[in-house]
Design a protein around this motif. Structure first.
Motif, PDB file in Angstrom:
ATOM      1  N   ASP A  29      -7.671   9.200  -7.006  1.00 17.33           N
ATOM      2  CA  ASP A  29      -8.357   8.936  -8.264  1.00 17.33           C
ATOM      3  C   ASP A  29      -9.512   7.951  -8.126  1.00 17.33           C
ATOM      4  O   ASP A  29     -10.098   7.550  -9.120  1.00 17.33           O
ATOM      5  N   GLY A  30      -9.822   7.531  -6.916  1.00 21.60           N
ATOM      6  CA  GLY A  30     -10.926   6.613  -6.690  1.00 21.60           C
ATOM      7  C   GLY A  30     -10.554   5.150  -6.860  1.00 21.60           C
ATOM      8  O   GLY A  30     -11.371   4.277  -6.659  1.00 21.60           O
ATOM      9  N   ARG A  31      -9.310   4.866  -7.223  1.00 23.60           N
ATOM     10  CA  ARG A  31      -8.860   3.496  -7.467  1.00 23.60           C
ATOM     11  C   ARG A  31      -7.816   3.115  -6.427  1.00 23.60           C
ATOM     12  O   ARG A  31      -6.863   3.837  -6.193  1.00 23.60           O
ATOM     13  N   LEU A  32      -8.023   1.962  -5.815  1.00 23.81           N
ATOM     14  CA  LEU A  32      -7.069   1.444  -4.837  1.00 23.81           C
ATOM     15  C   LEU A  32      -6.325   0.282  -5.474  1.00 23.81           C
ATOM     16  O   LEU A  32      -6.933  -0.702  -5.877  1.00 23.81           O
ATOM     17  N   SER A  33      -5.025   0.407  -5.604  1.00 23.02           N
ATOM     18  CA  SER A  33      -4.223  -0.655  -6.220  1.00 23.02           C
ATOM     19  C   SER A  33      -3.911  -1.741  -5.201  1.00 23.02           C
ATOM     20  O   SER A  33      -4.084  -1.555  -3.989  1.00 23.02           O
ATOM     21  N   LEU A  34      -3.434  -2.872  -5.694  1.00 26.72           N
ATOM     22  CA  LEU A  34      -3.019  -3.951  -4.805  1.00 26.72           C
ATOM     23  C   LEU A  34      -1.893  -3.485  -3.898  1.00 26.72           C
ATOM     24  O   LEU A  34      -1.861  -3.820  -2.718  1.00 26.72           O
ATOM     25  N   GLU A  35      -0.982  -2.683  -4.438  1.00 22.88           N
ATOM     26  CA  GLU A  35       0.130  -2.160  -3.632  1.00 22.88           C
ATOM     27  C   GLU A  35      -0.384  -1.285  -2.491  1.00 22.88           C
ATOM     28  O   GLU A  35       0.089  -1.369  -1.368  1.00 22.88           O
ATOM     29  N   ALA A  39      -0.129  -2.254   1.399  1.00 24.24           N
ATOM     30  CA  ALA A  39       0.602  -1.365   2.309  1.00 24.24           C
ATOM     31  C   ALA A  39      -0.238  -1.050   3.539  1.00 24.24           C
ATOM     32  O   ALA A  39       0.273  -1.000   4.660  1.00 24.24           O
ATOM     33  N   LYS A  40      -1.539  -0.871   3.328  1.00 21.95           N
ATOM     34  CA  LYS A  40      -2.407  -0.593   4.472  1.00 21.95           C
ATOM     35  C   LYS A  40      -2.629  -1.840   5.309  1.00 21.95           C
ATOM     36  O   LYS A  40      -2.742  -1.764   6.530  1.00 21.95           O
ATOM     37  N   ALA A  41      -2.663  -3.016   4.680  1.00 21.95           N
ATOM     38  CA  ALA A  41      -2.766  -4.264   5.439  1.00 21.95           C
ATOM     39  C   ALA A  41      -1.462  -4.521   6.203  1.00 21.95           C
ATOM     40  O   ALA A  41      -1.482  -5.019   7.325  1.00 21.95           O
ATOM     41  N   TYR A  42      -0.320  -4.187   5.580  1.00 20.52           N
ATOM     42  CA  TYR A  42       0.984  -4.363   6.213  1.00 20.52           C
ATOM     43  C   TYR A  42       1.123  -3.432   7.413  1.00 20.52           C
ATOM     44  O   TYR A  42       1.748  -3.780   8.409  1.00 20.52           O
ATOM     45  N   ALA A  52       2.799 -11.792   2.592  1.00 20.75           N
ATOM     46  CA  ALA A  52       1.576 -12.129   3.316  1.00 20.75           C
ATOM     47  C   ALA A  52       0.589 -10.955   3.285  1.00 20.75           C
ATOM     48  O   ALA A  52      -0.618 -11.165   3.266  1.00 20.75           O
ATOM     49  N   SER A  53       1.095  -9.727   3.266  1.00 24.52           N
ATOM     50  CA  SER A  53       0.191  -8.579   3.240  1.00 24.52           C
ATOM     51  C   SER A  53      -0.513  -8.477   1.891  1.00 24.52           C
ATOM     52  O   SER A  53      -1.670  -8.075   1.827  1.00 24.52           O
ATOM     53  N   ARG A  58      -5.666  -9.172  -0.856  1.00 24.47           N
ATOM     54  CA  ARG A  58      -6.565  -9.848  -1.800  1.00 24.47           C
ATOM     55  C   ARG A  58      -7.763 -10.449  -1.088  1.00 24.47           C
ATOM     56  O   ARG A  58      -8.884 -10.370  -1.578  1.00 24.47           O
ATOM     57  N   VAL A  59      -7.535 -11.060   0.067  1.00 28.10           N
ATOM     58  CA  VAL A  59      -8.634 -11.658   0.835  1.00 28.10           C
ATOM     59  C   VAL A  59      -9.614 -10.583   1.291  1.00 28.10           C
ATOM     60  O   VAL A  59     -10.836 -10.739   1.182  1.00 28.10           O
ATOM     61  N   ILE A  60      -9.091  -9.474   1.804  1.00 27.72           N
ATOM     62  CA  ILE A  60      -9.943  -8.371   2.264  1.00 27.72           C
ATOM     63  C   ILE A  60     -10.776  -7.830   1.115  1.00 27.72           C
ATOM     64  O   ILE A  60     -11.992  -7.649   1.236  1.00 27.72           O
ATOM     65  N   MET A  61     -10.141  -7.596  -0.015  1.00 37.02           N
ATOM     66  CA  MET A  61     -10.856  -7.012  -1.151  1.00 37.02           C
ATOM     67  C   MET A  61     -11.833  -8.004  -1.766  1.00 37.02           C
ATOM     68  O   MET A  61     -12.898  -7.605  -2.243  1.00 37.02           O
ATOM     69  N   GLN A  62     -11.523  -9.292  -1.745  1.00 36.36           N
ATOM     70  CA  GLN A  62     -12.476 -10.283  -2.247  1.00 36.36           C
ATOM     71  C   GLN A  62     -13.716 -10.350  -1.353  1.00 36.36           C
ATOM     72  O   GLN A  62     -14.823 -10.546  -1.838  1.00 36.36           O
TER      73      GLN A  62
END
Length: 102
Positions: A29-35, A39-42, A52-53, A58-62
């Protein structure tokens, strides 16, 4: 014809492009949730726990938000989420012309 990028800018843009592709791969849908981002960071490392993931996501997206590549997009229940900005979409569809080989 566009001028080729400098080596440093080409490397930086290609890394950003690769990271954006890996994060937004499979997003329907074009939207990436925090979950989804956490999950991809984990999945990147076995040494990161789930709390921690989320922090890492949050750090990556910021960082992407500071670059102007993503924008905030709250979920249907107000959860954190992001979607690609027009600049981010342009970067993903762009064919980077790298520097001439040495």
């Amino acid at each position: 014809m566009a001028r080729p990028l400098s080596r440093a800018r080409y490397i930086r843009l290609s890394r950003l492009q690769t990271e954006l592709r890996s994060l937004f791969a499979g997003v329907t849908d074009g939207r990436l949730s925090l979950e989804g981002a956490s999950a991809k960071a984990y999945a990147r490392t076995v040494y990161t726990n789930r709390v921690a993931s989320r922090s890492a996501a949050r750090v990556i997206m910021q960082r992407f938000k500071a670059e102007g590549l993503v924008i905030d997009d709250a979920g249907p229940r107000g959860g954190e989420g992001w979607k690609l900005s027009p600049t981010g979409e342009d970067l993903l569809t762009r064919d980077l012309q790298g520097p001439k080989p040495r």
